[in-house]
Motif scaffolding. Structure first.
Motif, PDB file in Angstrom:
ATOM      1  N   GLY A  83       0.729  -1.332   0.010  1.00  0.00           N
ATOM      2  CA  GLY A  83      -0.012  -0.129   0.057  1.00  0.00           C
ATOM      3  C   GLY A  83       0.637   1.240   0.150  1.00  0.00           C
ATOM      4  N   TYR A  84       1.722   1.383   0.953  1.00  0.00           N
ATOM      5  CA  TYR A  84       2.728   2.636   0.835  1.00  0.00           C
ATOM      6  C   TYR A  84       3.403   2.642  -0.071  1.00  0.00           C
ATOM      7  CZ  TYR A  84       1.662   4.235   5.621  1.00  0.00           C
ATOM      8  OH  TYR A  84       1.139   4.845   6.576  1.00  0.00           O
ATOM      9  N   THR A  85       4.034   1.573  -0.877  1.00  0.00           N
ATOM     10  CA  THR A  85       4.547   1.622  -2.338  1.00  0.00           C
ATOM     11  C   THR A  85       3.651   2.458  -3.309  1.00  0.00           C
ATOM     12  OG1 THR A  85       5.766  -0.384  -1.916  1.00  0.00           O
ATOM     13  CG2 THR A  85       5.828   0.495  -4.053  1.00  0.00           C
ATOM     14  N   VAL A  86       2.417   2.155  -3.212  1.00  0.00           N
ATOM     15  CA  VAL A  86       1.471   2.805  -4.258  1.00  0.00           C
ATOM     16  C   VAL A  86       1.581   4.125  -3.781  1.00  0.00           C
ATOM     17  CG1 VAL A  86      -0.792   2.828  -5.004  1.00  0.00           C
ATOM     18  CG2 VAL A  86       0.591   0.836  -5.184  1.00  0.00           C
ATOM     19  N   GLY A  87       1.213   4.219  -2.642  1.00  0.00           N
ATOM     20  CA  GLY A  87       0.636   5.571  -2.037  1.00  0.00           C
ATOM     21  C   GLY A  87       1.925   6.687  -2.169  1.00  0.00           C
ATOM     22  N   ILE A  88       3.135   6.402  -1.779  1.00  0.00           N
ATOM     23  CA  ILE A  88       4.363   7.123  -1.845  1.00  0.00           C
ATOM     24  C   ILE A  88       4.606   7.403  -3.223  1.00  0.00           C
ATOM     25  CG2 ILE A  88       6.829   7.362  -1.224  1.00  0.00           C
ATOM     26  CD1 ILE A  88       5.939   5.835   1.221  1.00  0.00           C
ATOM     27  N   PHE A 101       3.005  -1.624  -9.079  1.00  0.00           N
ATOM     28  CA  PHE A 101       2.846  -3.021  -8.957  1.00  0.00           C
ATOM     29  C   PHE A 101       4.109  -3.787  -8.675  1.00  0.00           C
ATOM     30  CE2 PHE A 101      -1.804  -3.878  -8.167  1.00  0.00           C
ATOM     31  CZ  PHE A 101      -2.240  -2.414  -8.312  1.00  0.00           C
ATOM     32  N   PRO A 102       4.950  -3.908  -9.843  1.00  0.00           N
ATOM     33  CA  PRO A 102       5.990  -4.783  -9.633  1.00  0.00           C
ATOM     34  C   PRO A 102       6.934  -4.298  -8.465  1.00  0.00           C
ATOM     35  CG  PRO A 102       5.697  -3.975 -11.966  1.00  0.00           C
ATOM     36  CD  PRO A 102       4.835  -3.321 -11.194  1.00  0.00           C
ATOM     37  N   LEU A 103       7.069  -3.033  -8.263  1.00  0.00           N
ATOM     38  CA  LEU A 103       7.895  -2.553  -6.957  1.00  0.00           C
ATOM     39  C   LEU A 103       7.233  -2.968  -5.668  1.00  0.00           C
ATOM     40  CD1 LEU A 103      10.436  -0.951  -6.759  1.00  0.00           C
ATOM     41  CD2 LEU A 103       9.182   1.243  -6.340  1.00  0.00           C
ATOM     42  N   ALA A 104       6.066  -2.871  -5.681  1.00  0.00           N
ATOM     43  CA  ALA A 104       5.221  -3.176  -4.402  1.00  0.00           C
ATOM     44  C   ALA A 104       5.657  -4.487  -4.152  1.00  0.00           C
ATOM     45  CB  ALA A 104       3.627  -2.968  -4.466  1.00  0.00           C
ATOM     46  N   ILE A 105       5.385  -5.605  -5.310  1.00  0.00           N
ATOM     47  CA  ILE A 105       5.726  -7.026  -4.858  1.00  0.00           C
ATOM     48  C   ILE A 105       7.082  -7.214  -4.730  1.00  0.00           C
ATOM     49  CG2 ILE A 105       5.762  -9.023  -6.295  1.00  0.00           C
ATOM     50  CD1 ILE A 105       3.378  -8.026  -8.081  1.00  0.00           C
ATOM     51  N   CYS A 236       1.180 -10.904  -0.766  1.00  0.00           N
ATOM     52  CA  CYS A 236       0.507 -10.116   0.014  1.00  0.00           C
ATOM     53  C   CYS A 236       0.649  -8.540  -0.161  1.00  0.00           C
ATOM     54  CB  CYS A 236       0.914 -10.379   1.358  1.00  0.00           C
ATOM     55  SG  CYS A 236      -0.230  -9.821   2.690  1.00  0.00           S
ATOM     56  N   GLY A 237       1.973  -8.320  -0.764  1.00  0.00           N
ATOM     57  CA  GLY A 237       2.372  -6.974  -1.201  1.00  0.00           C
ATOM     58  C   GLY A 237       1.437  -6.604  -2.352  1.00  0.00           C
ATOM     59  N   LEU A 238       1.069  -7.519  -3.308  1.00  0.00           N
ATOM     60  CA  LEU A 238       0.263  -7.186  -4.198  1.00  0.00           C
ATOM     61  C   LEU A 238      -1.182  -7.014  -3.792  1.00  0.00           C
ATOM     62  CD1 LEU A 238      -0.602  -7.506  -7.488  1.00  0.00           C
ATOM     63  CD2 LEU A 238      -0.748 -10.117  -7.137  1.00  0.00           C
ATOM     64  N   ALA A 239      -1.327  -7.716  -2.677  1.00  0.00           N
ATOM     65  CA  ALA A 239      -2.804  -7.488  -2.268  1.00  0.00           C
ATOM     66  C   ALA A 239      -2.745  -6.051  -1.627  1.00  0.00           C
ATOM     67  CB  ALA A 239      -3.144  -8.417  -1.216  1.00  0.00           C
TER      68      ALA A 239
END
Lengths: 358, 250
Positions: A83-88, A101-105, A236-239
């Protein structure tokens, strides 16, 4: 076509297929529910998107908890990282989902590797405590991120941009985002299915059954456990990345330890070590959480009406006093969870017949 | 004389004040069945645990097939060809007999970082596993969950799993433990069939079985080797008779 119809030969398979079909078709029958005045389409899609996303998170936990016997009590931390990856990134103007998404994963996988490297050397209660400790550590790191809203969190202005290929920002964004989440769930379930039945999966399940024996057979079990741990973190990071897009908001609460507890409850409730178990668990847990207060209020109103009719208004008392009891709906939820854990070995999935393999 | 398959040199293991392995030296020749006997608490299982890598010795050296394995982890020793069975039955209880042996075969074939193809449909795992089950007489129990096998059958399964890793040497920790006479006899036959093909270090309480199977016997008392010799020599050894055979089921 025997392969395609094989799941329909058992009740367990029929229920599983039935649930997935119900979820897949929601955007098409939810307008009818809306028209019938049962539930607004937008609300239904919003609730069920959340269910589907947390089913992904619970499925990732199931990989290590259900199949690997690792009771990670900090699994929500990867929801937070995703979530924070997307948000930031969005905050800094990087809105592309193909980056986010790839970075969050990737970040979730790396964090899981680090946490796993330190926690997987311990067992039992120590493992539970260490995973919890790491999750709390990151929770407080998020609380300290003044630039990104600290305790209050951060509102995400725009959803991830998939170059217009996935219309999750347009006029149909509720339907599109629900379907995107559902497709991701299907892909994750497919991946988990392949994983747990592969050589890797057999090795992982062996370590759950008897780790010392697996070592004596020549399996360096730590390596298999940590790779599973990292895969679970990544999924879970993807979620988490999906959840941030869904709520258009991130906050430390996403990775609070109670969220990790919820994920464990979903897996245990639905059935540990069964592919569809976490999906049942997420559906049951979140829908109970959402609708149990209203359902209790309805039951209490009926009871009150019945009592009034039989004994008179004086004996039945004030309806408001009755409805106050509905505020304690969590007691009812807790009771249901305890009953399932005690009497339904194998969780909800176990109710539909035994699986062939352990 | 050929080099020893297993060479134990001045091995020491202490638990607090207790010396469980006391400067023990021992050699097992290729192809021999070497039995380890001794009263309870003599340090037999402790020794097996050190040989298989589950316990680290405090001092001394273990050599297997000419290689120093003293500091190798358990899994690495198996890959060198040193397999063990457990005193307390230790099969994977949630798996079928066939799955148990297939996992042993899977370990033998190298790493298991293969994430996609279903392992239960892989003939390169299932066929050798079935063969190992046949070798120990469990072919018709292949699809039974291990927890539902009888005690004797679980012990046979243990041996099948050890065999499936195609080891150069087997460490057998009380393979007859808790068995009835009939099951014991079947296990002796099974091990007799392996004799000459596999080097074995056998820890066993059943003296009839030991004397029937062993080429050489080492008597362990308080962590030390009291005597090593052929069954006839051990039977004739006065010290051994006093320390061990005389007081029990000789």
């Amino acid at each position: 076509m025997t392969g395609m119809t094989a799941p329909l030969r058992t009740w367990r398979g029929r229920v599983a297929v039935g649930l997935l079909v119900m979820l897949a078709l929601l955007p098409w029958y939810s307008p009818w529910l809306d028209a019938a005045g049962i539930i607004s389409q937008r609300f239904a899609l919003t609730v069920m998107t959340r269910v589907v996303i947390l089913a992904i998170a619970a499925s990732s936990l199931n990989l290590i908890l259900g199949y690997g016997g690792m009771v990670s009590f900090g699994h929500a931390v990867y929801i937070g990282i995703g979530g924070y990856t997307v948000g930031i990134l969005t905050y800094h103007g990087i809105g592309s989902g193909f980056v986010q998404f790839p970075l969050a994963i990737l970040l979730s996988a790396l964090l899981a590797l680090a946490i796993g490297a330190l926690s997987l050397r311990t067992r039992g209660v120590y493992f539970i405590m260490i995973t919890l400790a790491f999750a709390q550590l990151l929770y407080y790191v998020a609380v300290g991120l003044e630039a990104y809203g600290a305790d209050d969190g951060l509102t995400i202005g725009r959803r991830s941009d998939f170059a217009g290929l996935i219309p999750i920002r347009g006029p149909n964004k509720f339907v599109a985002f629900y379907l995107l989440s559902f497709v991701v769930l299907l892909l994750v379930l497919g991946l988990v299915h392949r994983l747990v039945n592969s050589r890797f999966g057999m090795a992982l399940r062996g370590t759950k059954s008897n780790d010392a024996r697996m070592q004596a057979l020549g399996f360096p079990t730590f390596r298999y456990r940590i790779v599973a741990f990292a895969i679970a973190g990544a999924l879970c990071g993807l979620a988490g990345a999906l959840l941030a897009n869904h709520t258009e908001f991130i906050s430390p609460a996403m990775m609070h330890w109670t969220r990790s507890g919820d994920l464990i409850v979903m897996v245990v409730l639905g059935g540990m070590g069964s592919l569809l178990g976490p999906v049942y668990g997420a559906v049951a847990f979140l829908l109970l959480e959402e609708f149990l207060p209203a359902a209790l209020a309805m039951v209490l109103t009926w009871l009150h009406a019945g009592l009034t009719a039989v004994l008179g208004a004086a004996a039945a008392g004030d309806l408001d006093a009755w409805l106050k009891m509905a505020e304690y709906w969590q007691i009812a939820l807790g009771t249901i969870l305890i009953l399932v854990v005690l009497y339904a070995r194998g969780g909800i999935d176990g109710l539909f017949g035994r699986s062939r393999h352990g | 004389m050929a080099d020893a398959m297993l060479k134990i040199d001045s091995l020491i293991k202490r638990f607090g004040g207790l010396v469980a392995t006391d400067s023990l030296s021992l050699e097992v020749e290729p192809g021999e069945v070497h039995a380890l006997i001794g009263p309870n608490g003599a340090g037999k299982t402790t020794l097996i645990a050190q040989l298989s890598g589950f316990l680290r010795p405090d001092a001394g050296r273990i050599e297997f097939a000419g290689q120093d394995i003293t500091d190798l982890p358990a899994a690495a020793r198996v890959r060198l060809g040193l397999a063990r069975s457990f005193q307390i039955t230790s099969v994977l209880r949630d798996f079928t007999a066939l799955d148990n042996v297939a996992l042993a075969e899977q370990a033998r074939q190298g790493h298991s970082f293969r994430f996609w193809r279903p392992a239960r449909a892989d003939p390169s795992l299932r066929e050798p596993a079935r063969a190992a089950l046949r070798e120990v007489g469990l072919a018709d129990r292949a699809d039974v969950v291990a927890a539902l096998l009888s005690h004797g059958e679980q012990r046979q399964l243990e041996v099948a799993m050890a065999l499936a890793s195609d080891p150069r040497m087997l460490l057998l920790d009380e393979p007859m433990a808790g068995m009835g006479p009939e099951e014991s006899a079947r296990m002796v036959e099974l091990l007799r069939g392996l004799r000459g093909r596999r080097t074995m270090l056998l820890v066993e309480h059943d003296m009839d079985a030991v004397f029937a199977l062993a080429d050489r016997i080492t008597v362990l008392v308080y962590g030390r080797a009291l005597a090593t010799g052929t069954p006839a020599e051990i039977r004739a050894n006065r010290e051994v008779r006093v320390a061990y055979l005389g007081e029990g089921d000789g």
